[in-house]
Design a protein around this motif. Structure first.
Motif, PDB file in Angstrom:
ATOM      1  N   GLY A 193      44.104  56.089  33.895  1.00  0.00           N
ATOM      2  CA  GLY A 193      45.489  56.323  33.506  1.00  0.00           C
ATOM      3  C   GLY A 193      46.310  57.146  34.475  1.00  0.00           C
ATOM      4  N   CYS A 194      46.112  56.941  35.790  1.00  0.00           N
ATOM      5  CA  CYS A 194      46.956  57.634  36.771  1.00  0.00           C
ATOM      6  C   CYS A 194      48.415  57.232  36.559  1.00  0.00           C
ATOM      7  N   ARG A 195      49.298  58.203  36.643  1.00  0.00           N
ATOM      8  CA  ARG A 195      50.691  57.969  36.264  1.00  0.00           C
ATOM      9  C   ARG A 195      51.388  56.952  37.175  1.00  0.00           C
ATOM     10  N   PHE A 196      50.992  56.902  38.428  1.00  0.00           N
ATOM     11  CA  PHE A 196      51.657  56.038  39.406  1.00  0.00           C
ATOM     12  C   PHE A 196      51.014  54.657  39.503  1.00  0.00           C
ATOM     13  N   CYS A 197      49.946  54.407  38.737  1.00  0.00           N
ATOM     14  CA  CYS A 197      49.199  53.154  38.841  1.00  0.00           C
ATOM     15  C   CYS A 197      49.373  52.339  37.568  1.00  0.00           C
ATOM     16  N   SER A 198      49.912  51.137  37.715  1.00  0.00           N
ATOM     17  CA  SER A 198      50.236  50.348  36.530  1.00  0.00           C
ATOM     18  C   SER A 198      49.011  49.775  35.837  1.00  0.00           C
ATOM     19  N   THR A 199      47.873  49.729  36.523  1.00  0.00           N
ATOM     20  CA  THR A 199      46.662  49.246  35.857  1.00  0.00           C
ATOM     21  C   THR A 199      46.370  50.083  34.619  1.00  0.00           C
ATOM     22  N   GLY A 200      46.515  51.387  34.753  1.00  0.00           N
ATOM     23  CA  GLY A 200      46.256  52.273  33.626  1.00  0.00           C
ATOM     24  C   GLY A 200      47.200  52.036  32.471  1.00  0.00           C
ATOM     25  N   HIS A 201      48.417  51.580  32.773  1.00  0.00           N
ATOM     26  CA  HIS A 201      49.393  51.315  31.713  1.00  0.00           C
ATOM     27  C   HIS A 201      49.043  50.076  30.911  1.00  0.00           C
ATOM     28  N   GLN A 202      48.271  49.149  31.506  1.00  0.00           N
ATOM     29  CA  GLN A 202      47.910  47.947  30.755  1.00  0.00           C
ATOM     30  C   GLN A 202      46.685  48.196  29.889  1.00  0.00           C
ATOM     31  N   GLY A 203      46.023  49.338  30.054  1.00  0.00           N
ATOM     32  CA  GLY A 203      44.880  49.671  29.220  1.00  0.00           C
ATOM     33  C   GLY A 203      43.564  49.206  29.813  1.00  0.00           C
ATOM     34  N   PHE A 204      42.482  49.617  29.186  1.00  0.00           N
ATOM     35  CA  PHE A 204      41.137  49.278  29.642  1.00  0.00           C
ATOM     36  C   PHE A 204      40.534  48.240  28.710  1.00  0.00           C
ATOM     37  N   SER A 205      39.971  47.182  29.292  1.00  0.00           N
ATOM     38  CA  SER A 205      39.320  46.152  28.495  1.00  0.00           C
ATOM     39  C   SER A 205      37.807  46.294  28.564  1.00  0.00           C
ATOM     40  N   ARG A 206      37.251  46.151  29.782  1.00  0.00           N
ATOM     41  CA  ARG A 206      35.798  46.277  29.906  1.00  0.00           C
ATOM     42  C   ARG A 206      35.398  46.403  31.364  1.00  0.00           C
ATOM     43  N   ASN A 207      34.156  46.816  31.579  1.00  0.00           N
ATOM     44  CA  ASN A 207      33.565  46.796  32.909  1.00  0.00           C
ATOM     45  C   ASN A 207      33.252  45.368  33.317  1.00  0.00           C
ATOM     46  N   LEU A 208      33.332  45.093  34.606  1.00  0.00           N
ATOM     47  CA  LEU A 208      32.834  43.830  35.125  1.00  0.00           C
ATOM     48  C   LEU A 208      31.328  43.940  35.326  1.00  0.00           C
ATOM     49  N   THR A 209      30.645  42.816  35.255  1.00  0.00           N
ATOM     50  CA  THR A 209      29.221  42.794  35.566  1.00  0.00           C
ATOM     51  C   THR A 209      29.035  42.783  37.084  1.00  0.00           C
ATOM     52  N   THR A 210      27.808  43.048  37.526  1.00  0.00           N
ATOM     53  CA  THR A 210      27.498  42.924  38.956  1.00  0.00           C
ATOM     54  C   THR A 210      27.876  41.534  39.454  1.00  0.00           C
ATOM     55  N   GLY A 211      27.544  40.522  38.668  1.00  0.00           N
ATOM     56  CA  GLY A 211      27.844  39.152  39.068  1.00  0.00           C
ATOM     57  C   GLY A 211      29.335  38.895  39.196  1.00  0.00           C
ATOM     58  N   GLU A 212      30.149  39.502  38.325  1.00  0.00           N
ATOM     59  CA  GLU A 212      31.605  39.313  38.392  1.00  0.00           C
ATOM     60  C   GLU A 212      32.207  40.045  39.586  1.00  0.00           C
ATOM     61  N   ILE A 213      31.626  41.182  39.946  1.00  0.00           N
ATOM     62  CA  ILE A 213      32.074  41.886  41.154  1.00  0.00           C
ATOM     63  C   ILE A 213      31.757  41.041  42.384  1.00  0.00           C
ATOM     64  N   LEU A 214      30.511  40.567  42.459  1.00  0.00           N
ATOM     65  CA  LEU A 214      30.083  39.799  43.627  1.00  0.00           C
ATOM     66  C   LEU A 214      30.732  38.424  43.685  1.00  0.00           C
ATOM     67  N   ALA A 215      31.064  37.851  42.531  1.00  0.00           N
ATOM     68  CA  ALA A 215      31.681  36.526  42.523  1.00  0.00           C
ATOM     69  C   ALA A 215      33.014  36.528  43.264  1.00  0.00           C
ATOM     70  N   GLN A 216      33.700  37.670  43.277  1.00  0.00           N
ATOM     71  CA  GLN A 216      34.961  37.759  44.015  1.00  0.00           C
ATOM     72  C   GLN A 216      34.722  37.632  45.515  1.00  0.00           C
TER      73      GLN A 216
END
Length: 380
Positions: A115-138
Protein backbone atom coordinates in the motif's frame (compact mmCIF):
# COMPACT_ATOMS: atom_id res chain seq x y z
CA UNK A 1 -5.00 -36.36 -9.38
CA UNK A 2 -4.13 -33.13 -11.19
CA UNK A 3 -1.02 -33.07 -13.34
CA UNK A 4 1.87 -31.17 -11.75
CA UNK A 5 3.11 -28.01 -13.42
CA UNK A 6 6.79 -28.52 -14.24
CA UNK A 7 7.33 -24.74 -14.24
CA UNK A 8 6.85 -24.89 -10.46
CA UNK A 9 10.16 -26.75 -10.01
CA UNK A 10 13.75 -25.62 -9.84
CA UNK A 11 16.26 -28.27 -10.91
CA UNK A 12 16.44 -29.77 -7.43
CA UNK A 13 12.66 -30.05 -7.28
CA UNK A 14 12.46 -31.50 -10.79
CA UNK A 15 15.12 -34.07 -9.87
CA UNK A 16 13.06 -35.18 -6.86
CA UNK A 17 9.97 -35.43 -9.08
CA UNK A 18 11.83 -37.56 -11.64
CA UNK A 19 13.18 -39.79 -8.90
CA UNK A 20 9.58 -40.44 -7.83
CA UNK A 21 9.03 -41.67 -11.39
CA UNK A 22 12.04 -43.98 -11.07
CA UNK A 23 14.31 -41.80 -13.22
CA UNK A 24 17.92 -40.71 -12.68
CA UNK A 25 19.14 -37.15 -12.14
CA UNK A 26 20.47 -36.66 -15.67
CA UNK A 27 16.93 -37.19 -17.01
CA UNK A 28 15.72 -34.28 -14.88
CA UNK A 29 18.52 -32.12 -16.29
CA UNK A 30 17.52 -33.05 -19.85
CA UNK A 31 13.88 -32.26 -19.11
CA UNK A 32 14.83 -28.97 -17.45
CA UNK A 33 16.81 -27.89 -20.53
CA UNK A 34 13.98 -28.78 -22.88
CA UNK A 35 11.56 -26.66 -20.88
CA UNK A 36 13.63 -23.55 -20.22
CA UNK A 37 16.37 -23.47 -22.84
CA UNK A 38 14.39 -24.80 -25.79
CA UNK A 39 10.87 -23.76 -24.82
CA UNK A 40 9.34 -27.16 -25.55
CA UNK A 41 5.75 -27.69 -24.45
CA UNK A 42 5.12 -31.18 -25.83
CA UNK A 43 6.91 -34.13 -24.25
CA UNK A 44 7.01 -35.82 -27.66
CA UNK A 45 9.26 -32.98 -28.85
CA UNK A 46 11.90 -33.95 -26.29
CA UNK A 47 13.72 -36.31 -28.60
CA UNK A 48 16.60 -37.34 -26.32
CA UNK A 49 14.30 -38.35 -23.46
CA UNK A 50 13.64 -42.06 -23.21
CA UNK A 51 10.26 -43.04 -24.66
CA UNK A 52 9.45 -44.66 -21.34
CA UNK A 53 9.93 -41.35 -19.50
CA UNK A 54 7.89 -39.45 -22.08
CA UNK A 55 5.15 -41.98 -21.50
CA UNK A 56 5.33 -41.55 -17.73
CA UNK A 57 5.11 -37.76 -18.03
CA UNK A 58 1.91 -37.89 -20.07
CA UNK A 59 -0.97 -37.38 -17.70
CA UNK A 60 1.08 -36.72 -14.54
CA UNK A 61 2.91 -33.57 -15.66
CA UNK A 62 2.22 -30.50 -17.74
CA UNK A 63 3.79 -27.19 -18.68
CA UNK A 64 1.19 -24.62 -17.64
CA UNK A 65 1.60 -21.43 -19.58
CA UNK A 66 -0.18 -18.18 -18.71
CA UNK A 67 -2.82 -17.13 -21.25
CA UNK A 68 -1.90 -13.82 -22.89
CA UNK A 69 -4.78 -11.36 -22.70
CA UNK A 70 -2.99 -8.65 -24.65
CA UNK A 71 0.35 -7.58 -26.03
CA UNK A 72 1.33 -3.99 -26.79
CA UNK A 73 4.50 -2.91 -28.58
CA UNK A 74 5.87 0.59 -28.06
CA UNK A 75 7.53 2.72 -30.71
CA UNK A 76 10.74 2.44 -28.65
CA UNK A 77 10.66 -1.38 -28.72
CA UNK A 78 9.22 -1.87 -25.24
CA UNK A 79 6.67 -4.71 -25.10
CA UNK A 80 3.97 -5.11 -22.46
CA UNK A 81 2.16 -8.40 -21.92
CA UNK A 82 -0.99 -8.82 -19.84
CA UNK A 83 -1.32 -12.37 -18.48
CA UNK A 84 -4.46 -14.02 -17.13
CA UNK A 85 -3.82 -15.68 -13.74
CA UNK A 86 -7.45 -16.67 -13.17
CA UNK A 87 -10.18 -15.50 -10.85
CA UNK A 88 -10.56 -12.20 -12.67
CA UNK A 89 -6.92 -11.31 -11.93
CA UNK A 90 -4.17 -10.42 -14.35
CA UNK A 91 -0.51 -9.45 -14.09
CA UNK A 92 1.81 -7.70 -16.47
CA UNK A 93 5.37 -8.08 -17.63
CA UNK A 94 7.38 -5.49 -19.54
CA UNK A 95 10.31 -6.14 -21.88
CA UNK A 96 12.74 -3.22 -22.18
CA UNK A 97 15.39 -3.54 -24.91
CA UNK A 98 18.51 -1.36 -24.69
CA UNK A 99 21.81 -1.26 -26.53
CA UNK A 100 23.70 -3.21 -23.89
CA UNK A 101 20.95 -5.30 -22.28
CA UNK A 102 17.43 -6.65 -22.62
CA UNK A 103 15.49 -6.42 -19.39
CA UNK A 104 12.28 -8.16 -18.38
CA UNK A 105 10.23 -6.72 -15.52
CA UNK A 106 8.24 -9.50 -13.81
CA UNK A 107 5.32 -9.51 -11.36
CA UNK A 108 5.32 -11.61 -8.18
CA UNK A 109 1.78 -11.05 -6.88
CA UNK A 110 -1.67 -10.23 -8.19
CA UNK A 111 -2.08 -6.88 -6.49
CA UNK A 112 -0.03 -5.80 -3.50
CA UNK A 113 -0.65 -5.57 0.24
CA UNK A 114 2.07 -3.02 1.06
CA UNK A 115 0.00 0.00 0.00
CA UNK A 116 2.69 2.56 -0.86
CA UNK A 117 0.95 5.88 -1.37
CA UNK A 118 2.56 6.62 -4.74
CA UNK A 119 1.99 3.13 -6.21
CA UNK A 120 -1.39 2.37 -7.74
CA UNK A 121 -0.99 -1.39 -7.35
CA UNK A 122 -1.65 -0.98 -3.65
CA UNK A 123 -4.82 0.96 -4.41
CA UNK A 124 -6.28 -1.96 -6.36
CA UNK A 125 -5.80 -4.25 -3.35
CA UNK A 126 -4.16 -7.62 -2.85
CA UNK A 127 -5.56 -10.78 -4.41
CA UNK A 128 -2.97 -13.52 -4.01
CA UNK A 129 0.63 -14.62 -4.39
CA UNK A 130 1.73 -16.01 -7.72
CA UNK A 131 3.12 -19.53 -7.81
CA UNK A 132 6.71 -20.24 -8.84
CA UNK A 133 5.32 -21.48 -12.14
CA UNK A 134 3.36 -18.25 -12.71
CA UNK A 135 6.46 -16.16 -12.01
CA UNK A 136 8.58 -18.23 -14.38
CA UNK A 137 5.85 -18.43 -17.03
CA UNK A 138 6.31 -14.70 -17.61
CA UNK A 139 10.01 -15.17 -18.39
CA UNK A 140 9.35 -18.38 -20.34
CA UNK A 141 6.81 -16.65 -22.58
CA UNK A 142 8.88 -13.51 -23.16
CA UNK A 143 12.10 -15.39 -23.91
CA UNK A 144 10.66 -17.88 -26.35
CA UNK A 145 8.17 -15.53 -28.01
CA UNK A 146 10.99 -13.07 -28.66
CA UNK A 147 13.29 -15.77 -30.01
CA UNK A 148 10.59 -16.86 -32.43
CA UNK A 149 9.86 -13.28 -33.44
CA UNK A 150 13.53 -12.47 -34.02
CA UNK A 151 14.30 -15.78 -35.68
CA UNK A 152 17.07 -16.81 -33.31
CA UNK A 153 17.93 -19.57 -30.87
CA UNK A 154 20.21 -17.26 -28.87
CA UNK A 155 19.14 -16.01 -25.45
CA UNK A 156 17.28 -12.70 -25.62
CA UNK A 157 16.57 -11.63 -22.02
CA UNK A 158 19.82 -10.67 -20.28
CA UNK A 159 18.40 -9.05 -17.13
CA UNK A 160 15.40 -9.81 -14.93
CA UNK A 161 13.99 -7.36 -12.42
CA UNK A 162 11.35 -8.42 -9.90
CA UNK A 163 9.75 -4.99 -10.08
CA UNK A 164 6.27 -5.54 -11.48
CA UNK A 165 3.12 -5.99 -9.42
CA UNK A 166 3.59 -7.07 -5.84
CA UNK A 167 6.21 -7.23 -3.08
CA UNK A 168 8.51 -10.14 -4.04
CA UNK A 169 9.75 -10.78 -0.50
CA UNK A 170 6.18 -11.28 0.73
CA UNK A 171 5.99 -14.20 -1.71
CA UNK A 172 9.33 -15.62 -0.64
CA UNK A 173 8.65 -19.36 -0.93
CA UNK A 174 7.61 -19.03 -4.57
CA UNK A 175 10.23 -16.40 -5.40
CA UNK A 176 13.41 -18.27 -4.45
CA UNK A 177 12.86 -21.37 -6.64
CA UNK A 178 12.03 -19.03 -9.54
CA UNK A 179 15.28 -17.11 -8.99
CA UNK A 180 17.22 -20.38 -8.92
CA UNK A 181 15.80 -21.36 -12.32
CA UNK A 182 16.77 -17.96 -13.74
CA UNK A 183 20.34 -18.42 -12.49
CA UNK A 184 20.75 -22.11 -13.34
CA UNK A 185 23.09 -22.81 -16.27
CA UNK A 186 20.65 -25.49 -17.40
CA UNK A 187 17.82 -22.93 -17.20
CA UNK A 188 18.24 -19.30 -18.28
CA UNK A 189 21.86 -18.95 -17.18
CA UNK A 190 21.54 -15.37 -15.91
CA UNK A 191 24.23 -13.78 -13.77
CA UNK A 192 23.39 -12.97 -10.15
CA UNK A 193 24.41 -9.41 -10.98
CA UNK A 194 21.72 -9.29 -13.65
CA UNK A 195 18.80 -10.54 -11.55
CA UNK A 196 17.39 -7.89 -9.23
CA UNK A 197 14.81 -8.19 -6.46
CA UNK A 198 13.13 -4.93 -5.54
CA UNK A 199 11.64 -4.67 -2.06
CA UNK A 200 9.82 -2.08 0.01
CA UNK A 201 11.89 -3.26 2.96
CA UNK A 202 10.79 -6.63 4.36
CA UNK A 203 13.79 -6.87 6.69
CA UNK A 204 13.57 -10.53 7.81
CA UNK A 205 13.28 -11.70 4.20
CA UNK A 206 16.27 -9.61 3.12
CA UNK A 207 18.25 -11.50 5.73
CA UNK A 208 16.94 -14.84 4.44
CA UNK A 209 17.61 -13.96 0.80
CA UNK A 210 21.24 -13.26 1.68
CA UNK A 211 21.64 -16.90 2.69
CA UNK A 212 19.28 -18.61 0.25
CA UNK A 213 19.84 -16.88 -3.08
CA UNK A 214 21.73 -13.56 -3.02
CA UNK A 215 21.03 -11.54 -6.14
CA UNK A 216 21.18 -7.80 -6.80
CA UNK A 217 18.99 -5.86 -4.37
CA UNK A 218 16.99 -2.68 -4.94
CA UNK A 219 15.17 -1.02 -2.05
CA UNK A 220 12.23 1.37 -2.40
CA UNK A 221 13.37 4.06 0.03
CA UNK A 222 11.48 7.19 -1.11
CA UNK A 223 12.07 9.19 2.09
CA UNK A 224 15.04 10.26 4.24
CA UNK A 225 13.34 9.91 7.63
CA UNK A 226 10.88 7.62 9.39
CA UNK A 227 8.08 10.18 9.78
CA UNK A 228 7.81 10.76 6.03
CA UNK A 229 8.49 7.15 5.06
CA UNK A 230 5.72 6.01 7.43
CA UNK A 231 3.32 8.03 5.26
CA UNK A 232 4.68 6.95 1.88
CA UNK A 233 5.73 3.33 2.59
CA UNK A 234 3.56 1.98 5.44
CA UNK A 235 5.75 -1.09 6.00
CA UNK A 236 8.28 1.35 7.48
CA UNK A 237 6.18 1.37 10.68
CA UNK A 238 7.15 -2.28 11.12
CA UNK A 239 10.70 -2.10 9.80
CA UNK A 240 12.02 1.46 10.27
CA UNK A 241 14.86 2.93 8.26
CA UNK A 242 17.69 2.10 10.67
CA UNK A 243 16.69 -1.59 10.67
CA UNK A 244 16.38 -1.56 6.90
CA UNK A 245 19.81 0.00 6.39
CA UNK A 246 21.39 -2.46 8.81
CA UNK A 247 19.86 -5.34 6.84
CA UNK A 248 21.07 -3.83 3.56
CA UNK A 249 24.60 -3.38 4.85
CA UNK A 250 24.63 -6.97 6.05
CA UNK A 251 23.25 -8.15 2.69
CA UNK A 252 26.25 -6.64 0.92
CA UNK A 253 28.52 -9.24 2.52
CA UNK A 254 26.97 -11.85 0.19
CA UNK A 255 25.58 -9.72 -2.64
CA UNK A 256 26.89 -10.06 -6.22
CA UNK A 257 27.24 -6.27 -6.44
CA UNK A 258 29.08 -4.08 -3.99
CA UNK A 259 26.24 -1.58 -3.65
CA UNK A 260 22.53 -1.43 -2.88
CA UNK A 261 20.28 0.51 -5.25
CA UNK A 262 17.91 2.85 -3.45
CA UNK A 263 14.87 3.78 -5.51
CA UNK A 264 13.43 7.20 -4.83
CA UNK A 265 10.18 8.34 -6.45
CA UNK A 266 10.32 12.12 -6.84
CA UNK A 267 7.14 13.71 -5.44
CA UNK A 268 6.58 17.43 -5.83
CA UNK A 269 6.88 19.24 -2.50
CA UNK A 270 6.78 15.98 -0.55
CA UNK A 271 10.28 14.44 -0.63
CA UNK A 272 12.20 16.49 -3.20
CA UNK A 273 13.55 19.56 -1.36
CA UNK A 274 17.20 20.43 -0.75
CA UNK A 275 16.65 19.59 2.91
CA UNK A 276 15.47 16.11 1.96
CA UNK A 277 18.59 15.65 -0.16
CA UNK A 278 20.80 16.74 2.75
CA UNK A 279 18.99 14.29 5.03
CA UNK A 280 19.60 11.46 2.56
CA UNK A 281 23.28 12.29 2.36
CA UNK A 282 23.54 12.26 6.15
CA UNK A 283 21.57 9.00 6.27
CA UNK A 284 23.77 6.95 3.94
CA UNK A 285 27.14 8.71 3.69
CA UNK A 286 29.79 6.51 5.24
CA UNK A 287 27.15 4.04 6.39
CA UNK A 288 26.40 1.98 3.29
CA UNK A 289 27.74 1.70 -0.25
CA UNK A 290 24.79 2.62 -2.44
CA UNK A 291 23.51 4.35 -5.52
CA UNK A 292 20.29 6.32 -5.91
CA UNK A 293 17.87 5.90 -8.77
CA UNK A 294 15.51 8.89 -8.95
CA UNK A 295 12.19 7.91 -10.51
CA UNK A 296 9.78 10.31 -12.23
CA UNK A 297 6.34 9.85 -10.66
CA UNK A 298 3.48 9.08 -13.04
CA UNK A 299 0.40 10.48 -11.31
CA UNK A 300 -2.88 8.68 -10.84
CA UNK A 301 -6.00 10.30 -9.33
CA UNK A 302 -6.17 8.37 -6.05
CA UNK A 303 -2.67 9.35 -4.97
CA UNK A 304 -3.15 13.09 -4.53
CA UNK A 305 0.52 13.45 -5.50
CA UNK A 306 2.32 15.26 -8.31
CA UNK A 307 5.54 14.70 -10.23
CA UNK A 308 8.55 16.79 -9.29
CA UNK A 309 9.54 19.26 -11.98
CA UNK A 310 12.59 18.34 -14.06
CA UNK A 311 14.79 21.20 -12.78
CA UNK A 312 14.02 20.17 -9.18
CA UNK A 313 14.93 16.55 -9.96
CA UNK A 314 18.19 17.63 -11.55
CA UNK A 315 19.08 19.86 -8.62
CA UNK A 316 18.32 17.03 -6.20
CA UNK A 317 20.44 14.61 -8.22
CA UNK A 318 23.29 17.10 -8.36
CA UNK A 319 23.34 17.48 -4.58
CA UNK A 320 23.62 13.72 -4.11
CA UNK A 321 26.27 13.39 -6.81
CA UNK A 322 28.31 16.28 -5.40
CA UNK A 323 28.33 14.41 -2.08
CA UNK A 324 29.95 11.44 -3.84
CA UNK A 325 26.81 9.30 -4.16
CA UNK A 326 26.28 7.69 -7.57
CA UNK A 327 22.91 9.00 -8.76
CA UNK A 328 20.86 8.35 -11.87
CA UNK A 329 17.56 9.72 -13.10
CA UNK A 330 15.47 6.98 -14.63
CA UNK A 331 14.41 7.50 -18.18
CA UNK A 332 10.87 6.41 -18.96
CA UNK A 333 10.16 3.79 -21.58
CA UNK A 334 6.99 2.62 -23.28
CA UNK A 335 4.98 5.75 -22.52
CA UNK A 336 2.81 5.28 -25.60
CA UNK A 337 1.63 1.85 -24.37
CA UNK A 338 1.29 2.82 -20.70
CA UNK A 339 4.33 0.75 -19.78
CA UNK A 340 6.37 3.50 -18.14
CA UNK A 341 7.03 3.54 -14.43
CA UNK A 342 3.71 3.86 -12.64
CA UNK A 343 1.71 3.50 -15.85
CA UNK A 344 1.34 -0.24 -16.26
CA UNK A 345 -2.33 -1.09 -16.57
CA UNK A 346 -3.51 -4.42 -15.23
CA UNK A 347 -7.01 -5.73 -15.74
CA UNK A 348 -8.01 -6.81 -12.28
CA UNK A 349 -11.19 -7.94 -10.60
CA UNK A 350 -13.16 -5.05 -9.16
CA UNK A 351 -13.49 -6.20 -5.55
CA UNK A 352 -16.14 -3.62 -4.68
CA UNK A 353 -18.66 -3.91 -7.52
CA UNK A 354 -19.92 -6.55 -9.96
CA UNK A 355 -17.57 -9.53 -9.99
CA UNK A 356 -17.47 -9.81 -13.75
CA UNK A 357 -16.61 -6.16 -14.37
CA UNK A 358 -13.00 -5.62 -15.42
CA UNK A 359 -11.18 -2.35 -15.00
CA UNK A 360 -7.81 -1.00 -15.96
CA UNK A 361 -5.57 0.54 -13.33
CA UNK A 362 -1.93 1.54 -13.56
CA UNK A 363 0.66 -0.46 -11.67
CA UNK A 364 4.22 0.43 -10.99
CA UNK A 365 6.81 -0.97 -13.38
CA UNK A 366 10.46 -0.14 -13.04
CA UNK A 367 13.25 -0.69 -15.50
CA UNK A 368 16.68 -2.00 -14.65
CA UNK A 369 18.85 0.52 -12.88
CA UNK A 370 21.90 1.45 -14.93
CA UNK A 371 25.37 0.60 -13.70
CA UNK A 372 27.13 3.37 -11.76
CA UNK A 373 29.42 4.08 -14.70
CA UNK A 374 26.45 4.67 -16.99
CA UNK A 375 24.82 7.43 -15.01
CA UNK A 376 25.54 10.25 -17.47
CA UNK A 377 24.09 8.31 -20.38
CA UNK A 378 20.86 7.57 -18.53
CA UNK A 379 20.39 10.93 -16.84
CA UNK A 380 18.20 13.49 -18.54
Amino acid sequence: MDAVNLLDYDLEGLTAFCEQLGEKRFRATQLFRWIHQKGATDFDQMSDLAKSLRGKLQGVATLKRLPVISEHVSSDGTIKWLFDVGGGNAVESVYIPEDDRATLCISSQAGCAVGCRFCSTGHQGFSRNLTTGEILAQLWHAEHALRQRLGTTERIVSNVVMMGMGEPLQNYNALVPALKVMLDDHGYGLSRRRVTVSTSGVVPMIERLKHDCPVALAVSLHAPNDALRDELVPINKKYPIHELLDACRDYLTAAPRDFITFEYCMLDGVNDTDEHARELITLVKGRINCKFNLIPFNPFPQSGLHRSQAPRVQAFARMLADAGIVTTVRKTRGDDIDAACGQLAGEVQDRTNARDRMLRQPVEAKVAAPKPGERNRHAH
